[in-house]
Design a protein around this motif. Structure first.
Motif, PDB file in Angstrom:
ATOM      1  N   VAL B  89      31.247  40.801  50.582  1.00  0.00           N
ATOM      2  CA  VAL B  89      32.559  41.407  50.365  1.00  0.00           C
ATOM      3  C   VAL B  89      33.579  40.272  50.297  1.00  0.00           C
ATOM      4  O   VAL B  89      33.599  39.401  51.171  1.00  0.00           O
ATOM      5  N   THR B  90      34.393  40.264  49.260  1.00  0.00           N
ATOM      6  CA  THR B  90      35.484  39.283  49.178  1.00  0.00           C
ATOM      7  C   THR B  90      36.814  40.005  49.319  1.00  0.00           C
ATOM      8  O   THR B  90      36.899  41.225  49.117  1.00  0.00           O
ATOM      9  N   HIS B  91      37.858  39.259  49.688  1.00  0.00           N
ATOM     10  CA  HIS B  91      39.204  39.848  49.769  1.00  0.00           C
ATOM     11  C   HIS B  91      40.231  38.782  49.372  1.00  0.00           C
ATOM     12  O   HIS B  91      39.847  37.746  48.808  1.00  0.00           O
ATOM     13  N   ALA B  92      41.504  39.043  49.654  1.00  0.00           N
ATOM     14  CA  ALA B  92      42.591  38.148  49.198  1.00  0.00           C
ATOM     15  C   ALA B  92      43.427  37.705  50.396  1.00  0.00           C
ATOM     16  O   ALA B  92      44.503  38.239  50.633  1.00  0.00           O
ATOM     17  N   LEU B 289      42.489  35.478  42.832  1.00  0.00           N
ATOM     18  CA  LEU B 289      41.350  35.332  43.740  1.00  0.00           C
ATOM     19  C   LEU B 289      40.208  36.263  43.326  1.00  0.00           C
ATOM     20  O   LEU B 289      39.036  35.875  43.350  1.00  0.00           O
ATOM     21  N   MET B 290      40.530  37.474  42.924  1.00  0.00           N
ATOM     22  CA  MET B 290      39.469  38.414  42.562  1.00  0.00           C
ATOM     23  C   MET B 290      38.732  37.953  41.307  1.00  0.00           C
ATOM     24  O   MET B 290      37.502  38.031  41.236  1.00  0.00           O
ATOM     25  N   GLN B 292      38.375  34.923  40.337  1.00  0.00           N
ATOM     26  CA  GLN B 292      37.529  33.778  40.736  1.00  0.00           C
ATOM     27  C   GLN B 292      36.278  34.242  41.475  1.00  0.00           C
ATOM     28  O   GLN B 292      35.184  33.707  41.274  1.00  0.00           O
ATOM     29  N   ASN B 293      36.419  35.242  42.338  1.00  0.00           N
ATOM     30  CA  ASN B 293      35.260  35.757  43.067  1.00  0.00           C
ATOM     31  C   ASN B 293      34.262  36.437  42.122  1.00  0.00           C
ATOM     32  O   ASN B 293      33.049  36.274  42.271  1.00  0.00           O
ATOM     33  N   LEU B 294      34.791  37.180  41.170  1.00  0.00           N
ATOM     34  CA  LEU B 294      33.905  37.851  40.207  1.00  0.00           C
ATOM     35  C   LEU B 294      33.148  36.815  39.362  1.00  0.00           C
ATOM     36  O   LEU B 294      31.929  36.916  39.168  1.00  0.00           O
ATOM     37  N   ALA B 295      33.886  35.819  38.890  1.00  0.00           N
ATOM     38  CA  ALA B 295      33.242  34.772  38.079  1.00  0.00           C
ATOM     39  C   ALA B 295      32.158  34.070  38.890  1.00  0.00           C
ATOM     40  O   ALA B 295      31.052  33.793  38.392  1.00  0.00           O
ATOM     41  N   ALA B 296      32.462  33.798  40.161  1.00  0.00           N
ATOM     42  CA  ALA B 296      31.502  33.083  41.012  1.00  0.00           C
ATOM     43  C   ALA B 296      30.221  33.891  41.174  1.00  0.00           C
ATOM     44  O   ALA B 296      29.106  33.364  41.032  1.00  0.00           O
ATOM     45  N   VAL B 297      30.360  35.177  41.479  1.00  0.00           N
ATOM     46  CA  VAL B 297      29.155  35.970  41.759  1.00  0.00           C
ATOM     47  C   VAL B 297      28.281  36.099  40.514  1.00  0.00           C
ATOM     48  O   VAL B 297      27.055  36.060  40.598  1.00  0.00           O
ATOM     49  N   PRO B 302      29.270  29.666  44.702  1.00  0.00           N
ATOM     50  CA  PRO B 302      29.786  30.140  46.004  1.00  0.00           C
ATOM     51  C   PRO B 302      31.048  30.988  45.812  1.00  0.00           C
ATOM     52  O   PRO B 302      31.910  30.644  44.995  1.00  0.00           O
ATOM     53  N   LEU B 303      31.143  32.035  46.585  1.00  0.00           N
ATOM     54  CA  LEU B 303      32.322  32.897  46.518  1.00  0.00           C
ATOM     55  C   LEU B 303      33.544  32.145  47.019  1.00  0.00           C
ATOM     56  O   LEU B 303      33.457  31.303  47.910  1.00  0.00           O
ATOM     57  N   LYS B 304      34.711  32.458  46.441  1.00  0.00           N
ATOM     58  CA  LYS B 304      35.955  31.769  46.796  1.00  0.00           C
ATOM     59  C   LYS B 304      36.488  32.237  48.151  1.00  0.00           C
ATOM     60  O   LYS B 304      36.845  31.432  49.006  1.00  0.00           O
ATOM     61  N   THR B 305      36.573  33.543  48.346  1.00  0.00           N
ATOM     62  CA  THR B 305      37.153  34.056  49.598  1.00  0.00           C
ATOM     63  C   THR B 305      36.320  35.228  50.150  1.00  0.00           C
ATOM     64  O   THR B 305      36.771  36.368  50.177  1.00  0.00           O
TER      65      THR B 305
END
Lengths: 309, 309
Positions: B89-92, B289-290, B292-297, B302-305
């Motif tokens: 789970v990522t958040h901001a 941030l979202m 970046q997290n989507l691109a990472a996964v 590695p997930l950003k946040t």
């Protein structure tokens, strides 16, 4: 016959001072039409600084020794005219500038972060799962302060903590932490939010002109905690209607009480009824100074807070 | 057949994120009832943290790799349950705490200095020469902050510049400029204004109980920029009606959108529709941030946040 000095309160909203004065003075209220024979006994008149002196009345008061201005501001009082008559004027300096600055910040937040509008929106049942009001962050907004006196400096300190960038303009340069713009027009051009916090005198009536308002622009917010006369109010209303000005948050008006009909269909406004400096604590401070000034004049002692300039 | 990853947006008010995502992803909106055959393709769901996860749905998504929480808060998301399934789970974090603090100060000013009420009063034509609304100065008011995280600290800095005295309470002690009360009840007893700024979890639902509310008292102001669940909302309403609590200024509610009927005859309230953290700039930060997290996964990076705890 009484030997107590007599005091005449001029404005209705000051009528509530009566109980604090009648322990020492015979108190009359102008709007109740005191009998003509009282005039010879009036030793002081109590006034608010945003009202013009009744000069004809003053000329009929042979024993008047003091114009006791209850408020800090005394913009409508002709101090020169009083001085020419040997009549001192006192006021209440330094008691409410921090409260006025708090209110100015409250107006910025109420307008920019849509607190008044959000409250209305929620109560009207307009908040739905599909809607989410977005508002601009205060971060990095450029605040221009017109008049860097006690109020202006207190606004600047608060704005900085809220991450706004402060500039100012006033007719006289002075040492300050914040840069001074070359003119009020330059300040408006460089600002997202313009806070009018100056004292009013003959030199700055209408200072915030159509040109200044248009320089602040379609996304600009105009805040006034000074006096209505500093703004060209008709130009403000016209610019809000046309979109040439983004928002206005006003505590003071050209004519007070303000007529709500003047503002009924003017968009993007937050309006408060001249309450910026009217805190319980400030009023107590004003009352204390006025009581001291009255006691001084009737005891032949130096006045506590005479207007000097 | 497309090889682009598919993303499912769960809540209607997040639908406006669509244009920012569909450049890279096939975007589906839950409330539009995407066809069942899409479920196998969903690689990430986009959610807001104040809504419960649809666990039954998640169990039907064989290729789900990420719960992307758009917001900073994630109080309704069962992170443990996700972790047990190997679902990150990522958040901001850290994008809007200063904006939330600004709004909290705006609510204090709107309530204490009667900015919302004054606006209504003026527009209703109730400002007359005899009336002058007096409000309490903020000077020396004691502010108790529940939760001294990023938001609470930002509120404290602002309150100090406005001459308020700051104390706080949180379940864990931490080094701070401001004294910590022994309990939330002790904090409420010692405060004129209580600002709820904590994160919500199972431990603090209903923390602001009837007892805490009554300790804040008949001249106290309760401000909530956290989550509705931290307050016993029925007790707040009852205390406002009886006068056991002076004022409440609330941005969040037990059920959102709030039903205006619940508040229609509750006195001394300022209510905003969960806008404290919803600034344009904060939303841009959350979106960045979202993305970046989507691109990472989807790139196996590695997930950003990610939520760590």
């Amino acid at each position: 016959m009484t030997t107590r000095p007599a005091v005449l309160i001029m404005q209705r909203h000051l009528g509530q001072l009566t109980p604090f004065l009648e322990g020492s003075y015979d108190v009359y209220r102008f709007w109740e039409g005191p009998p003509a024979e009282v005039e010879a006994r009036i030793g002081a008149i109590v006034v608010a600084g945003e009202f013009e002196l009744d000069k004809a009345l003053i000329e009929r008061l042979p024993n008047l020794k003091l114009v006791a201005c209850f408020t800090s501001g005394y913009d409508r009082i002709d101090v020169e005219w009083c001085r020419a008559r040997g009549l001192p004027v006192t006021h209440a300096p330094g008691v409410n500038h921090e409260d006025v600055a708090d209110h100015a910040i409250g107006l910025i937040l109420a307008a920019r972060r849509k607190i008044v509008e959000g409250d209305r929106h929620l109560r009207a049942g307009e908040w739905t799962p599909e809607t989410r009001i977005l508002t601009p962050s205060l971060k990095g907004q450029k605040v221009g302060i017109v008049g860097l006196g006690l109020i202006g400096q207190a606004v600047a300190r608060r704005a900085e903590v809220m991450r706004m960038a402060v500039r100012w303009w006033g007719p006289r340069d002075r040492p300050a932490h914040w840069p001074r713009a070359a003119s009020v027009l330059e300040l408006a051009k460089a600002s997202d939010i313009l806070v009018v916090a100056c004292r009013v005198d003959d030199s700055n009536v209408g200072l915030i002109s159509k040109e200044v308002i248009e320089a602040l622009g379609p996304s600009g917010l105009l805040v006034n905690v000074s006096r209505g006369q500093v703004l060209d109010e008709a130009a403000v209303i016209s610019a809000l209607r046309s979109g040439a000005l983004g928002q206005a948050a006003l505590d003071v008006f050209t004519h007070e009480p303000a007529d709500p009909a003047d503002w009924a269909d003017v968009p993007n406004t937050v309006l408060t009824p001249h309450t910026a400096g009217a805190t319980t604590e400030a009023v107590q401070g004003m009352l204390m100074l006025m009581v001291q000034n009255l006691a001084a004049v009737f005891n032949g002692e130096p006045l506590k807070t005479p207007i000097q300039n």
